[in-house]
Design an enzyme around this catalytic site. Structure first.
Site, PDB file in Angstrom:
ATOM      1  N   GLU A 126       2.690  -4.204 -27.188  1.00  0.00           N
ATOM      2  CA  GLU A 126       2.746  -5.456 -26.440  1.00  0.00           C
ATOM      3  C   GLU A 126       4.197  -5.788 -26.071  1.00  0.00           C
ATOM      4  O   GLU A 126       5.143  -5.211 -26.638  1.00  0.00           O
ATOM      5  CB  GLU A 126       2.155  -6.593 -27.284  1.00  0.00           C
ATOM      6  CG  GLU A 126       0.697  -6.422 -27.639  1.00  0.00           C
ATOM      7  CD  GLU A 126      -0.248  -6.744 -26.469  1.00  0.00           C
ATOM      8  OE1 GLU A 126       0.121  -6.505 -25.301  1.00  0.00           O
ATOM      9  OE2 GLU A 126      -1.368  -7.209 -26.733  1.00  0.00           O
ATOM     10  N   ASP A 173      -4.644   4.365 -29.978  1.00  0.00           N
ATOM     11  CA  ASP A 173      -4.695   3.135 -30.774  1.00  0.00           C
ATOM     12  C   ASP A 173      -6.103   2.894 -31.334  1.00  0.00           C
ATOM     13  O   ASP A 173      -7.060   3.581 -30.979  1.00  0.00           O
ATOM     14  CB  ASP A 173      -4.252   1.936 -29.911  1.00  0.00           C
ATOM     15  CG  ASP A 173      -4.837   1.978 -28.488  1.00  0.00           C
ATOM     16  OD1 ASP A 173      -4.218   1.423 -27.579  1.00  0.00           O
ATOM     17  OD2 ASP A 173      -5.903   2.603 -28.302  1.00  0.00           O
ATOM     18  N   HIS A 233       1.432  -3.615 -21.317  1.00  0.00           N
ATOM     19  CA  HIS A 233       1.399  -2.842 -22.557  1.00  0.00           C
ATOM     20  C   HIS A 233       0.927  -1.421 -22.288  1.00  0.00           C
ATOM     21  O   HIS A 233       0.169  -1.162 -21.356  1.00  0.00           O
ATOM     22  CB  HIS A 233       0.589  -3.528 -23.650  1.00  0.00           C
ATOM     23  CG  HIS A 233      -0.894  -3.536 -23.471  1.00  0.00           C
ATOM     24  ND1 HIS A 233      -1.636  -4.701 -23.508  1.00  0.00           N
ATOM     25  CD2 HIS A 233      -1.792  -2.543 -23.282  1.00  0.00           C
ATOM     26  CE1 HIS A 233      -2.914  -4.404 -23.358  1.00  0.00           C
ATOM     27  NE2 HIS A 233      -3.024  -3.108 -23.212  1.00  0.00           N
ATOM     28  N   ASN A 284      -0.528  -6.962 -19.011  1.00  0.00           N
ATOM     29  CA  ASN A 284       0.788  -7.524 -19.377  1.00  0.00           C
ATOM     30  C   ASN A 284       1.820  -6.419 -19.564  1.00  0.00           C
ATOM     31  O   ASN A 284       2.887  -6.650 -20.120  1.00  0.00           O
ATOM     32  CB  ASN A 284       0.676  -8.368 -20.657  1.00  0.00           C
ATOM     33  CG  ASN A 284       0.281  -7.524 -21.858  1.00  0.00           C
ATOM     34  OD1 ASN A 284       0.015  -6.332 -21.753  1.00  0.00           O
ATOM     35  ND2 ASN A 284       0.257  -8.150 -23.026  1.00  0.00           N
TER      36      ASN A 284
HETATM   37  C1  GLP Z   1      -6.289  -1.525 -23.788  1.00  0.00           C
HETATM   38  C2  GLP Z   1      -5.817  -0.198 -24.361  1.00  0.00           C
HETATM   39  C3  GLP Z   1      -4.786   0.468 -23.492  1.00  0.00           C
HETATM   40  C4  GLP Z   1      -5.290   0.455 -22.048  1.00  0.00           C
HETATM   41  C5  GLP Z   1      -5.406  -0.985 -21.584  1.00  0.00           C
HETATM   42  C6  GLP Z   1      -5.831  -1.089 -20.110  1.00  0.00           C
HETATM   43  O1  GLP Z   1      -5.460  -2.535 -24.209  1.00  0.00           O
HETATM   44  N1  GLP Z   1      -5.236  -0.363 -25.698  1.00  0.00           N
HETATM   45  O2  GLP Z   1      -4.577   1.804 -23.944  1.00  0.00           O
HETATM   46  O3  GLP Z   1      -4.404   1.181 -21.211  1.00  0.00           O
HETATM   47  O4  GLP Z   1      -6.374  -1.653 -22.394  1.00  0.00           O
HETATM   48  O5  GLP Z   1      -7.213  -0.906 -20.057  1.00  0.00           O
HETATM   49  P1  GLP Z   1      -8.012  -0.847 -18.658  1.00  0.00           P
HETATM   50  O6  GLP Z   1      -7.871   0.567 -18.206  1.00  0.00           O
HETATM   51  O7  GLP Z   1      -9.406  -1.229 -19.016  1.00  0.00           O
HETATM   52  O8  GLP Z   1      -7.344  -1.828 -17.705  1.00  0.00           O
END
Ligand code: GLP
Length: 241
Positions: free
Chosen positions: A143, A67, A138, A136
């Site tokens: 989302e 993304d 995702h 959440n």
């Molecule tokens: C972001 C990214 C996701 C990632 C998520 C969790 O939203 N778009 O790809 O998995 O955060 O991130 P973290 O590993 O910092 O909890």
């Protein structure tokens, strides 16, 4: 689904790096899709060390990321193309001509989404999809409410995602409220999926994954229908600590 509860966050990172290295050694030209965020950083540090030690080469691999924020592109501070360059690609022998990110600065985002899907298809689809999990539920930036069959597209970030991600932004700057993300259908088309998650904030989304929560509410739960998913987590993330 293969659930592996590792000793702690470091052990999750080590197990993930070992699996990625094994996959690249088995198929040096594989297509890899990688996540951003905090969880993968320890994995990337290990991949850098393994590459420097001559244990793995990324030179033939095709590397995608999940993304990007709308309005940001290569080299932009806070963008995910910059994140993956700084966290991994600048430090390993990846062929940058085979490394790809959605361009959040494209003039026509629908065309950019189609371009990105076309790139993934041109490289034979994703062999190994590595995913983190948002609080959440995702995956990528899909989302809650994301359709199961969704493809790469622009989405509006959920309020709690904005709050969670703002923590990773320079003081005084706020992240964009839209992103371009590969879709749940694109993720499910991957041949293998490796999920990495640790800490108390991931207990609820992982619970939805393991106990069959509604995909509408917990997009990560879509992975229950994938034939080859391994989840690497710590005891806290599965409520066993
Ligand atoms: C972001 C990214 C996701 C990632 C998520 C969790 O939203 N778009 O790809 O998995 O955060 O991130 P973290 O590993 O910092 O909890």
């Amino acid at each position: 689904m293969n659930r592996i509860v590792c000793r702690d966050a470091d052990a999750v990172a080590e197990a993930a790096a070992d699996r990625i290295v094994a996959a690249v050694r088995a198929d040096p030209g594989l297509s890899l899709c990688l996540p951003t965020g905090r969880t993968p950083l320890a994995v990337y540090r290990r991949l850098i060390a393994d590459c420097r030690a001559g244990k793995v080469s990324f030179a033939q691999a095709a590397i995608f990321i999940l993304d990007e924020y709308v309005g940001l592109g290569a080299g932009d501070p806070g963008g995910f193309a910059t994140y993956i360059a700084e966290a991994l690609l600048d430090h390993v022998d990846a062929d940058r001509g085979r490394c790809f990110a959605p361009d959040g600065k494209a003039g026509d985002m629908a065309a950019e989404a189609a371009r990105y899907e076309g790139l993934i298809a041109a490289y034979g689809g994703i062999d190994l999809m590595v995913l983190g999990v948002g609080r959440n539920g995702h995956i990528g930036f899909n989302e809650p409410g994301s359709p199961r069959g969704s493809r790469t597209r622009v989405i509006a970030l959920a309020p709690d995602t904005l709050v969670a991600n703002a923590a990773d932004w320079p003081a005084g700057r706020t992240p964009p409220d839209r992103a371009i993300t590969i879709g749940l259908g694109t993720i499910m088309d991957a041949r293998r999926i490796l999920v990495i998650a640790h800490g108390a904030t991931k207990a609820e989304p992982l619970g939805a994954l393991f106990r069959g929560g509604l995909v509408e509410d917990w997009p990560v739960a879509v992975l229950r229908d994938h034939p080859d998913v391994t989840v690497l987590c710590d005891p806290v993330a599965v409520g066993e600590a």
